[in-house]
Design a protein around this motif. Structure first.
Motif, PDB file in Angstrom:
ATOM      1  N   SER A  53      39.633 -11.092  13.284  1.00 16.71           N
ATOM      2  CA  SER A  53      40.100 -11.040  14.670  1.00 16.71           C
ATOM      3  C   SER A  53      40.667  -9.666  14.995  1.00 16.71           C
ATOM      4  O   SER A  53      40.386  -9.094  16.045  1.00 16.71           O
ATOM      5  N   ALA A  54      41.478  -9.151  14.086  1.00 20.28           N
ATOM      6  CA  ALA A  54      42.084  -7.824  14.299  1.00 20.28           C
ATOM      7  C   ALA A  54      40.992  -6.754  14.361  1.00 20.28           C
ATOM      8  O   ALA A  54      41.065  -5.836  15.198  1.00 20.28           O
ATOM      9  N   GLY A  55      40.002  -6.843  13.520  1.00 26.51           N
ATOM     10  CA  GLY A  55      38.921  -5.865  13.520  1.00 26.51           C
ATOM     11  C   GLY A  55      38.124  -5.929  14.809  1.00 26.51           C
ATOM     12  O   GLY A  55      37.736  -4.895  15.368  1.00 26.51           O
ATOM     13  N   GLY A  56      37.881  -7.129  15.299  1.00 20.01           N
ATOM     14  CA  GLY A  56      37.169  -7.292  16.560  1.00 20.01           C
ATOM     15  C   GLY A  56      37.940  -6.696  17.720  1.00 20.01           C
ATOM     16  O   GLY A  56      37.381  -6.021  18.588  1.00 20.01           O
ATOM     17  N   LEU A  57      39.237  -6.922  17.729  1.00 20.45           N
ATOM     18  CA  LEU A  57      40.081  -6.351  18.777  1.00 20.45           C
ATOM     19  C   LEU A  57      40.050  -4.827  18.743  1.00 20.45           C
ATOM     20  O   LEU A  57      39.929  -4.176  19.785  1.00 20.45           O
ATOM     21  N   ARG A  58      40.094  -4.264  17.545  1.00 20.93           N
ATOM     22  CA  ARG A  58      40.022  -2.797  17.419  1.00 20.93           C
ATOM     23  C   ARG A  58      38.688  -2.280  17.938  1.00 20.93           C
ATOM     24  O   ARG A  58      38.636  -1.253  18.622  1.00 20.93           O
TER      25      ARG A  58
END
Length: 62
Positions: A53-58
């Motif tokens: 999720s964090a990678g997608g947001l980045r």
């Protein structure tokens, strides 16, 4: 006149379609189903194997 709606599919290997033949990932199938229902939709597959999720947001912020 209908305008095409763009859907972004963000996810991991399940979204990406890892190991599936071309055109069989979830966003491809969803686009096919929506178009068959008469909806002008384009699904853009932004799935990335191993993503979080964090990678997608980045990636969306880039």
């Amino acid at each position: 006149m209908h305008r095409t709606c763009l859907l972004l599919a963000l996810g991991d290997s399940l979204t990406e379609g890892y190991g599936l033949p071309p055109g069989r990932a979830m966003p491809d199938v969803l686009q096919e189903m929506l178009r068959d229902a008469g909806l002008p939709v384009t699904c853009l597959n932004l799935g990335l194997s191993g993503d979080t999720s964090a990678g997608g947001l980045r990636r969306l912020r880039a």
